[in-house]
Design an enzyme around this catalytic site. Sequence first.
Site, PDB file in Angstrom:
ATOM      1  N   ARG A  25       0.843  -1.105  -0.033  1.00 48.28           N
ATOM      2  CA  ARG A  25      -0.030  -0.073   0.140  1.00 48.28           C
ATOM      3  C   ARG A  25       0.777   1.236   0.091  1.00 48.28           C
ATOM      4  O   ARG A  25       0.504   2.241   0.538  1.00 48.28           O
ATOM      5  CB  ARG A  25      -0.951   0.158   1.028  1.00 48.28           C
ATOM      6  CG  ARG A  25      -2.030  -1.098   1.323  1.00 48.28           C
ATOM      7  CD  ARG A  25      -3.184  -0.533   0.418  1.00 48.28           C
ATOM      8  NE  ARG A  25      -4.256  -1.700   0.169  1.00 48.28           N
ATOM      9  CZ  ARG A  25      -5.189  -1.867   0.982  1.00 48.28           C
ATOM     10  NH1 ARG A  25      -5.630  -1.139   1.940  1.00 48.28           N
ATOM     11  NH2 ARG A  25      -5.706  -3.137   0.731  1.00 48.28           N
ATOM     12  N   ARG A  29      -3.487   6.459   1.331  1.00 50.27           N
ATOM     13  CA  ARG A  29      -4.159   7.661   1.740  1.00 50.27           C
ATOM     14  C   ARG A  29      -2.912   8.374   2.690  1.00 50.27           C
ATOM     15  O   ARG A  29      -3.379   9.457   3.116  1.00 50.27           O
ATOM     16  CB  ARG A  29      -5.299   7.292   2.219  1.00 50.27           C
ATOM     17  CG  ARG A  29      -6.531   7.185   1.361  1.00 50.27           C
ATOM     18  CD  ARG A  29      -7.670   6.288   2.032  1.00 50.27           C
ATOM     19  NE  ARG A  29      -7.205   4.821   2.361  1.00 50.27           N
ATOM     20  CZ  ARG A  29      -7.714   3.892   2.692  1.00 50.27           C
ATOM     21  NH1 ARG A  29      -9.126   4.180   3.301  1.00 50.27           N
ATOM     22  NH2 ARG A  29      -7.192   2.851   3.206  1.00 50.27           N
ATOM     23  N   ARG A  38      -6.509  11.102  -6.096  1.00 53.44           N
ATOM     24  CA  ARG A  38      -7.604  10.326  -5.679  1.00 53.44           C
ATOM     25  C   ARG A  38      -8.773  11.195  -5.878  1.00 53.44           C
ATOM     26  O   ARG A  38      -9.787  11.038  -6.558  1.00 53.44           O
ATOM     27  CB  ARG A  38      -7.531   9.672  -4.420  1.00 53.44           C
ATOM     28  CG  ARG A  38      -8.863   8.634  -4.042  1.00 53.44           C
ATOM     29  CD  ARG A  38      -8.727   8.077  -2.537  1.00 53.44           C
ATOM     30  NE  ARG A  38      -9.657   7.300  -2.229  1.00 53.44           N
ATOM     31  CZ  ARG A  38     -10.549   7.642  -1.550  1.00 53.44           C
ATOM     32  NH1 ARG A  38     -11.030   8.935  -1.524  1.00 53.44           N
ATOM     33  NH2 ARG A  38     -11.449   6.979  -1.071  1.00 53.44           N
ATOM     34  N   ASP A  75      -6.811  -3.168  -7.629  1.00 48.95           N
ATOM     35  CA  ASP A  75      -7.176  -3.914  -6.322  1.00 48.95           C
ATOM     36  C   ASP A  75      -7.470  -5.297  -6.588  1.00 48.95           C
ATOM     37  O   ASP A  75      -7.763  -5.813  -7.795  1.00 48.95           O
ATOM     38  CB  ASP A  75      -8.597  -3.192  -5.774  1.00 48.95           C
ATOM     39  CG  ASP A  75      -8.678  -3.714  -4.384  1.00 48.95           C
ATOM     40  OD1 ASP A  75      -8.053  -2.814  -3.392  1.00 48.95           O
ATOM     41  OD2 ASP A  75      -9.311  -4.354  -3.984  1.00 48.95           O
ATOM     42  N   TYR A 152     -14.705 -12.556  -0.200  1.00 49.58           N
ATOM     43  CA  TYR A 152     -15.188 -11.299  -0.499  1.00 49.58           C
ATOM     44  C   TYR A 152     -16.297 -11.690  -1.343  1.00 49.58           C
ATOM     45  O   TYR A 152     -17.403 -11.037  -1.242  1.00 49.58           O
ATOM     46  CB  TYR A 152     -14.302 -10.175  -1.029  1.00 49.58           C
ATOM     47  CG  TYR A 152     -13.399  -9.750  -0.195  1.00 49.58           C
ATOM     48  CD1 TYR A 152     -13.559  -8.628   0.654  1.00 49.58           C
ATOM     49  CD2 TYR A 152     -11.962 -10.197  -0.195  1.00 49.58           C
ATOM     50  CE1 TYR A 152     -12.691  -8.161   1.588  1.00 49.58           C
ATOM     51  CE2 TYR A 152     -11.221  -9.864   0.942  1.00 49.58           C
ATOM     52  CZ  TYR A 152     -11.606  -8.621   1.811  1.00 49.58           C
ATOM     53  OH  TYR A 152     -10.531  -8.095   2.707  1.00 49.58           O
TER      54      TYR A 152
END
Length: 343
Positions: A25, A29, A38, A75, A152
């Site tokens: 990552r 953020r 973003r 992703d 998921y």
Amino acid sequence: MAETKKLLRALAGETLDTPPIWMMRQAGRYLPEYRATRAQAGDFLSLCYNPELAAEVTLQPIRRYGFDAAILFADILLVPQALGADLWFVTGEGPRLSTITDQAGFDALKPASAIHDTLSPVYETVRILSRELPAETTLIGFAGAPWTVATYMIAGRGTPDQGPAHALREGNTALFEALLERITEATIDYLSMQIEAGAEVVKIFDSWAGSLKGDDFAKYAVEPCRRITAAIKDRHPGIPVIGFPREAGEGYVGFHAATGVDCVALDNSVDPEWAAKNVQVSGCVQGNLASSHMVTGGQALVDETRRIVKAFSGGPHIFNLGHGITPDADPENVQLMIDTVRG
Ligand code: CP3
């Protein structure tokens, strides 16, 4: 030509004076420049499917820190979306997907061969990156492992114990295995296209491997990773594969040999001294600083970084965190970690 990129040298089994370093990552953020791009893209998924902007955020941590590797910005949940699942992200909560709980849900999925319609922008991101990255930086492509992606797709979201996926595995094993098979086929094609576009290494993220025990770990974590790795090496000889069966614990032992991966990525629940003796003996390892040090910093970060570098100094090692860096991390702590590793 002798390999000069540090990350590829470690993956080929070389013991280096200082390990190559990158961070899960690393485009994320915690970086103000990521948040700005973003916002420009609109939302996370629009960013993933915008090749220019996805390449831009991939490059940001390379410019700022000079990491030895860049990881494609995308992703693991783009594959379920490409197979026909609905996917969206709830701010502050995480991903949501339409669920697959019965045969009708499975039958509505697209064949693996149809994924490229959705995923072609990702291949374009890889092409841009392979042109724009500095010569010394290795480009890593990736996908989720079938079990993790299935958790998921079955639950429709992240779950603390993967309960819904375990329930389907027990209650309708045939359907569960058919879903894993579909994801496995799609993953082989997806990684193969990333390599054709310029990815030099691929990593398979099995974030929830730790909840598979005993024979289930062998059947649903080891075996799909072995199949994907074998297919990649058959189609693209010489491309190294990194496997990340997160929280596998004792399952890390023998994972190189059982799957054929060139490198086993370790989470921070395993002790580096133990992992050096029991996992690194079989090949390159990656890891494994707790990502919380990127929030807290200070002497503890320095001490723990040094301990990990020292523990793995006798064999091939890629320095990384044990899991992704979190949004509350301080960018200066990342620099401190890099300075400590590079000494
Ligand atoms: O590492 C990188 O910089 C490359 C890009 C990357 C992302 N996700 C970007 C991302 C990679 C390799 C992933 C893998 C991924 N995605 C995994 C496996 C690794 C792991 O963390 O265990 C998983 C389980 C996912 C699914 C996913 N994506 C979740 C659960 C979430 C929400 C949690 C969170 O951190 O917000 C995401 C969102 C996501 N993927 C973000 C990023 C940068 C944050 C999105 C944002 O900007 O809001």
